[in-house]
Design a protein around this motif. Structure first.
Motif, PDB file in Angstrom:
ATOM      1  N   UNK A 141      41.477  41.074  40.198  1.00 42.68           N
ATOM      2  CA  UNK A 141      40.608  41.243  39.084  1.00 42.68           C
ATOM      3  C   UNK A 141      39.608  42.576  39.504  1.00 42.68           C
ATOM      4  N   UNK A 142      39.583  43.505  38.276  1.00 42.16           N
ATOM      5  CA  UNK A 142      38.026  44.379  38.686  1.00 42.16           C
ATOM      6  C   UNK A 142      36.905  43.772  39.371  1.00 42.16           C
ATOM      7  N   UNK A 143      36.897  44.758  40.325  1.00 37.54           N
ATOM      8  CA  UNK A 143      35.518  44.166  41.592  1.00 37.54           C
ATOM      9  C   UNK A 143      35.443  43.464  41.901  1.00 37.54           C
ATOM     10  N   UNK A 144      36.633  42.995  42.099  1.00 35.68           N
ATOM     11  CA  UNK A 144      36.915  41.976  43.566  1.00 35.68           C
ATOM     12  C   UNK A 144      36.846  42.606  44.627  1.00 35.68           C
ATOM     13  N   UNK A 145      36.422  41.913  45.853  1.00 36.76           N
ATOM     14  CA  UNK A 145      35.990  42.523  46.672  1.00 36.76           C
ATOM     15  C   UNK A 145      37.593  41.639  48.273  1.00 36.76           C
ATOM     16  N   UNK A 146      37.909  43.190  48.963  1.00 31.54           N
ATOM     17  CA  UNK A 146      38.613  43.088  49.005  1.00 31.54           C
ATOM     18  C   UNK A 146      38.660  43.556  51.293  1.00 31.54           C
ATOM     19  N   UNK A 147      39.474  43.135  51.506  1.00 29.57           N
ATOM     20  CA  UNK A 147      39.719  44.003  52.789  1.00 29.57           C
ATOM     21  C   UNK A 147      40.414  45.540  52.713  1.00 29.57           C
ATOM     22  N   UNK A 174      48.639  47.632  45.803  1.00 31.43           N
ATOM     23  CA  UNK A 174      47.444  47.021  45.055  1.00 31.43           C
ATOM     24  C   UNK A 174      47.776  46.972  43.335  1.00 31.43           C
ATOM     25  N   UNK A 175      47.452  46.029  42.389  1.00 31.42           N
ATOM     26  CA  UNK A 175      47.070  45.942  41.239  1.00 31.42           C
ATOM     27  C   UNK A 175      45.274  45.246  40.821  1.00 31.42           C
ATOM     28  N   UNK A 176      45.294  46.656  40.414  1.00 29.18           N
ATOM     29  CA  UNK A 176      43.685  45.886  39.679  1.00 29.18           C
ATOM     30  C   UNK A 176      44.158  45.730  37.932  1.00 29.18           C
ATOM     31  N   UNK A 203      47.850  46.610  34.016  1.00 27.17           N
ATOM     32  CA  UNK A 203      47.631  46.857  35.190  1.00 27.17           C
ATOM     33  C   UNK A 203      46.902  48.639  35.072  1.00 27.17           C
ATOM     34  N   UNK A 204      45.326  48.219  35.564  1.00 28.30           N
ATOM     35  CA  UNK A 204      44.350  49.355  35.122  1.00 28.30           C
ATOM     36  C   UNK A 204      44.558  50.419  36.255  1.00 28.30           C
ATOM     37  N   UNK A 205      44.581  50.533  37.551  1.00 28.03           N
ATOM     38  CA  UNK A 205      44.752  50.793  38.921  1.00 28.03           C
ATOM     39  C   UNK A 205      45.638  50.425  39.200  1.00 28.03           C
ATOM     40  N   UNK A 206      46.465  51.148  40.680  1.00 27.05           N
ATOM     41  CA  UNK A 206      47.566  51.116  41.475  1.00 27.05           C
ATOM     42  C   UNK A 206      47.032  51.889  42.919  1.00 27.05           C
TER      43      UNK A 206
END
Length: 71
Positions: free
Chosen positions: A42-48, A57-59, A65-68
């Motif tokens: 999801x948008x703004x997800x905290x990831x390593x 990766x897909x946002x 898909x907003x960003x990849x």
């Protein structure tokens, strides 16, 4: 001296081509193009931030898909 192992290549695929696609279609296409792992976030997800070879990766927002990006 032992030879260096051959590293497999990542798919020759442009992550930007997935932007705007519906998430299920984008995931299916990514696997068809050779990505071993697809991570939907999801948008703004905290990831390593570690790089994982073969991962795309897909946002995803509102089912699209907003960003990849690779890794």
């Amino acid at each position: 001296m032992a030879p260096f192992p051959n590293s497999p290549e990542e798919p020759r695929d442009d992550p930007d081509a997935y932007v705007g696609l519906e998430a299920p279609s984008a995931e299916r296409r990514a696997h068809e193009h050779g990505w071993s792992t697809v991570r939907k976030l999801p948008p703004g997800a905290i990831i390593t931030m570690e790089y994982r070879f073969g991962r795309l990766n897909f946002e995803v927002e509102d089912g699209r898909v907003k960003r990849a990006w690779k890794g």
